[in-house]
Design a protein around this motif. Sequence first.
Motif, PDB file in Angstrom:
ATOM      1  N   LEU A  40      92.349  44.639  32.469  1.00 15.33           N
ATOM      2  CA  LEU A  40      93.112  43.716  32.965  1.00 15.33           C
ATOM      3  C   LEU A  40      93.311  42.459  31.866  1.00 15.33           C
ATOM      4  O   LEU A  40      94.194  42.083  31.583  1.00 15.33           O
ATOM      5  CB  LEU A  40      92.837  43.043  34.426  1.00 15.33           C
ATOM      6  N   GLU A  41      92.104  42.083  31.312  1.00  8.32           N
ATOM      7  CA  GLU A  41      91.925  40.864  30.410  1.00  8.32           C
ATOM      8  C   GLU A  41      92.712  41.346  29.300  1.00  8.32           C
ATOM      9  O   GLU A  41      93.458  40.657  28.493  1.00  8.32           O
ATOM     10  CB  GLU A  41      90.642  40.480  30.282  1.00  8.32           C
ATOM     11  N   GLU A  42      92.179  42.549  28.870  1.00 10.59           N
ATOM     12  CA  GLU A  42      93.019  43.019  27.346  1.00 10.59           C
ATOM     13  C   GLU A  42      94.662  43.079  27.631  1.00 10.59           C
ATOM     14  O   GLU A  42      94.950  43.354  26.694  1.00 10.59           O
ATOM     15  CB  GLU A  42      92.345  44.346  27.255  1.00 10.59           C
ATOM     16  N   ALA A  43      95.006  43.345  28.979  1.00  9.40           N
ATOM     17  CA  ALA A  43      96.686  43.481  29.085  1.00  9.40           C
ATOM     18  C   ALA A  43      97.131  42.185  28.848  1.00  9.40           C
ATOM     19  O   ALA A  43      98.539  42.276  28.967  1.00  9.40           O
ATOM     20  CB  ALA A  43      96.769  44.255  30.337  1.00  9.40           C
ATOM     21  N   GLY A  44      96.348  40.931  28.839  1.00  7.35           N
ATOM     22  CA  GLY A  44      96.971  39.820  28.906  1.00  7.35           C
ATOM     23  C   GLY A  44      96.753  38.804  30.040  1.00  7.35           C
ATOM     24  O   GLY A  44      96.335  39.351  31.108  1.00  7.35           O
ATOM     25  N   ALA A  45      96.908  37.438  29.662  1.00  9.37           N
ATOM     26  CA  ALA A  45      96.476  36.577  30.642  1.00  9.37           C
ATOM     27  C   ALA A  45      97.533  36.657  31.917  1.00  9.37           C
ATOM     28  O   ALA A  45      97.198  36.596  33.044  1.00  9.37           O
ATOM     29  CB  ALA A  45      96.435  35.168  30.197  1.00  9.37           C
ATOM     30  N   ALA A  46      98.708  36.848  31.595  1.00  7.39           N
ATOM     31  CA  ALA A  46      99.808  37.127  32.679  1.00  7.39           C
ATOM     32  C   ALA A  46      99.491  38.016  33.623  1.00  7.39           C
ATOM     33  O   ALA A  46      99.556  37.817  34.884  1.00  7.39           O
ATOM     34  CB  ALA A  46     101.249  37.112  32.133  1.00  7.39           C
ATOM     35  N   LEU A  47      99.144  39.242  33.290  1.00  7.03           N
ATOM     36  CA  LEU A  47      98.768  40.351  34.262  1.00  7.03           C
ATOM     37  C   LEU A  47      97.786  40.040  34.997  1.00  7.03           C
ATOM     38  O   LEU A  47      97.622  40.192  36.169  1.00  7.03           O
ATOM     39  CB  LEU A  47      98.661  41.572  33.343  1.00  7.03           C
ATOM     40  N   GLN A  48      96.506  39.599  34.364  1.00  6.91           N
ATOM     41  CA  GLN A  48      95.234  39.406  35.156  1.00  6.91           C
ATOM     42  C   GLN A  48      95.460  38.118  36.132  1.00  6.91           C
ATOM     43  O   GLN A  48      95.215  38.367  37.329  1.00  6.91           O
ATOM     44  CB  GLN A  48      94.331  38.962  34.326  1.00  6.91           C
ATOM     45  N   ARG A  49      96.309  37.268  35.613  1.00  8.96           N
ATOM     46  CA  ARG A  49      96.690  36.109  36.670  1.00  8.96           C
ATOM     47  C   ARG A  49      97.360  36.643  37.861  1.00  8.96           C
ATOM     48  O   ARG A  49      97.381  36.073  38.915  1.00  8.96           O
ATOM     49  CB  ARG A  49      97.128  35.010  36.058  1.00  8.96           C
ATOM     50  N   THR A  50      98.367  37.335  37.654  1.00  7.22           N
ATOM     51  CA  THR A  50      99.417  37.794  38.533  1.00  7.22           C
ATOM     52  C   THR A  50      98.440  38.510  39.821  1.00  7.22           C
ATOM     53  O   THR A  50      98.542  38.615  40.892  1.00  7.22           O
ATOM     54  CB  THR A  50     100.420  38.951  37.958  1.00  7.22           C
ATOM     55  N   VAL A  51      97.405  39.533  39.308  1.00  6.19           N
ATOM     56  CA  VAL A  51      96.692  40.102  40.124  1.00  6.19           C
ATOM     57  C   VAL A  51      95.676  39.222  41.009  1.00  6.19           C
ATOM     58  O   VAL A  51      95.622  39.472  42.143  1.00  6.19           O
ATOM     59  CB  VAL A  51      95.583  41.318  39.573  1.00  6.19           C
ATOM     60  N   GLU A  52      95.125  38.364  40.159  1.00  9.50           N
ATOM     61  CA  GLU A  52      94.266  37.206  41.031  1.00  9.50           C
ATOM     62  C   GLU A  52      95.067  36.430  42.020  1.00  9.50           C
ATOM     63  O   GLU A  52      94.623  36.185  43.328  1.00  9.50           O
ATOM     64  CB  GLU A  52      93.722  36.401  39.962  1.00  9.50           C
ATOM     65  N   THR A  53      96.317  36.051  41.697  1.00  2.00           N
ATOM     66  CA  THR A  53      97.321  35.320  42.513  1.00  2.00           C
ATOM     67  C   THR A  53      97.691  36.145  43.794  1.00  2.00           C
ATOM     68  O   THR A  53      97.562  35.597  44.784  1.00  2.00           O
ATOM     69  CB  THR A  53      98.174  34.765  41.723  1.00  2.00           C
ATOM     70  N   TYR A  54      98.053  37.388  43.512  1.00  3.68           N
ATOM     71  CA  TYR A  54      98.264  38.340  44.700  1.00  3.68           C
ATOM     72  C   TYR A  54      97.155  38.528  45.450  1.00  3.68           C
ATOM     73  O   TYR A  54      97.476  38.542  46.945  1.00  3.68           O
ATOM     74  CB  TYR A  54      99.026  39.541  44.095  1.00  3.68           C
ATOM     75  N   LEU A  55      96.209  38.561  45.124  1.00  7.75           N
ATOM     76  CA  LEU A  55      94.849  38.717  45.979  1.00  7.75           C
ATOM     77  C   LEU A  55      94.744  37.226  46.748  1.00  7.75           C
ATOM     78  O   LEU A  55      94.274  37.401  47.899  1.00  7.75           O
ATOM     79  CB  LEU A  55      93.764  39.189  45.200  1.00  7.75           C
ATOM     80  N   ASP A  56      94.786  36.178  45.998  1.00  8.27           N
ATOM     81  CA  ASP A  56      94.258  34.887  46.691  1.00  8.27           C
ATOM     82  C   ASP A  56      95.654  34.703  47.870  1.00  8.27           C
ATOM     83  O   ASP A  56      95.333  34.078  48.595  1.00  8.27           O
ATOM     84  CB  ASP A  56      94.325  33.966  45.474  1.00  8.27           C
ATOM     85  N   THR A  57      96.664  35.189  47.490  1.00  7.74           N
ATOM     86  CA  THR A  57      97.770  34.863  48.552  1.00  7.74           C
ATOM     87  C   THR A  57      97.869  35.890  49.523  1.00  7.74           C
ATOM     88  O   THR A  57      98.640  35.844  50.312  1.00  7.74           O
ATOM     89  CB  THR A  57      98.993  34.686  47.922  1.00  7.74           C
TER      90      THR A  57
END
Length: 403
Positions: free
Chosen positions: A328-345
Motif C-alpha cells: 500500500l505504501e509503495e502504491a502511493g500516499a493517496a491509495l494508503q490514505r484512502t484505505v485508512e480514511t475509509y476504515l476510519d469513517t
Amino acid sequence: MADTTGRPAPKHHGLSAKTLRSLEHASGRLASASVAEMERRLVWFARLPADQRASVLLITQTGASGFVAWLRDSKEALQLTTEAFRDAPTEVSRWISLRQAVAMVRLAIEVFEEQLPEFAASEAERAALIEGILRYGREIAFAAANSYAAAAEARGAWDARLEALVVDGIVRGDAEESVLSRAAALGWDPAAAATVLVGNPPSDDPPTVVFDVRARAARVGRAVLLSVQGSRLVIVIGGPTEGGPKEREILARMSTVFAEGPVVAGPTMPTLAEAHHSAAEALSGLRAVVGWPSAPRPVRSDDLLPERALSGDPGAERLLVDRVARPLEEAGAALQRTVETYLDTGGVLERCAQTLFVHPNTVRYRLRKAAELTGRNPTDARDALVLRVALTVGRLARARGLW
C-alpha cells in the motif's frame, strides 16, 4: 503289550506305545518329505536361498517332533505347538508372509495325512492318527498366526515411534536429513507437498486416534504422518490442499477426526523438508485462534494474521508488513490514505469521499486497487480488520526502524 511292571502299556489318543515310537523315529523323514513337497509345489519356496529353506526344515522337524509329544499328552498341546515357532529365526516372518506360511502348513498336513496310515496297527489307530494330525494342524496354524501377529505388533509399535519422531522433528524444525530419512523409511514421498493440521485429539487413547486418522486419510486418498503431543494432535497431510474445491475439501474432511474446538492448517509447503514452516504457522494460529471465536473449521493460519500479530508473533507481523502495509505504501500516499480514511469513517463511502475531497467513484477505484495489491477487500468486515492491523503494525515497525 505290557510295560516293565507287567501291566498293559497305556494308549494315547487310541494309539499304542509301539506306534508312537515308530512315529517318533520317523519324524525326521516326515519333515523332509514335507519340505520336498513344498519345493515341488510352491514356486516361491523353491526360489528361497538354501539357508532359509534350512530354517523351514528345522521348524518342520520341530513341529513333527511336537506332534508325537502332543499325541502322548494333548493337555500340553498349546505349549508344544507354540514351541515349533518359538525357536524359529526372528527373520522368518520377514521373508515369508502369513499367507505363504499357511500354504506351507497345509502342504505339511497333506504329507502327514498321506504317510501316517502306514504306522497304524489297526483301522482304529488309522482314524486316530488322521484326527490327530488335523487337530494338531489347527493348533500349528493358530501358533503361526500368533507369531506373525506378535511380529506385526512389534513392527507397528516401532513404526509409531518412528512416525512420532518424524512429526516431532517437523514441529521443532530439526535437521532436514534426519526427518527425511525417517519419513522415507515409513514410505513417505519426500518430494510430495505437505500441509500441517493441528487441533485437539478426539480421544485419550493414542491407538484409537491413530486408527481414526488413518481410516479417514484412506477415504480421502492421502498419505499422512501423525502424532499425539499431549493435548494436541498434529497431522501432516501429503499432497496439495490449496487450489480448487477438491483440494480444499481435503482439509475439511480431515478436520472431522479432531475433537471439538478449533482446527488450524498451516500453508502448504512444496516438500516435506519445508514442512516445519507449515507447522510453525499452524501452531501459532492455534494459540491465537481464540481471538476469533467465529473462525471457520478448519481455518488457515494466514487468515489468523491479525490475531497472531496481536499475540506477539513476529512472523505474523512480518507477513502483514510484506503482504499489506508495504504494497500500500509503495502504491502511493493517496491509495494508503484512502484505505485508512475509509476504515476510519466506518466503511461509509460518501463520508470517506467528503473527507478526502474526491468523488465517490475515485474512492471505489482506489479501494479496488488496494484489494488487487493486498488480496484484502476493504469493504469486507474481516478483510477490513486485517488491513487495519496491518497498517498499525507497519507504522510500529517503521517507528522501531524495522522497515
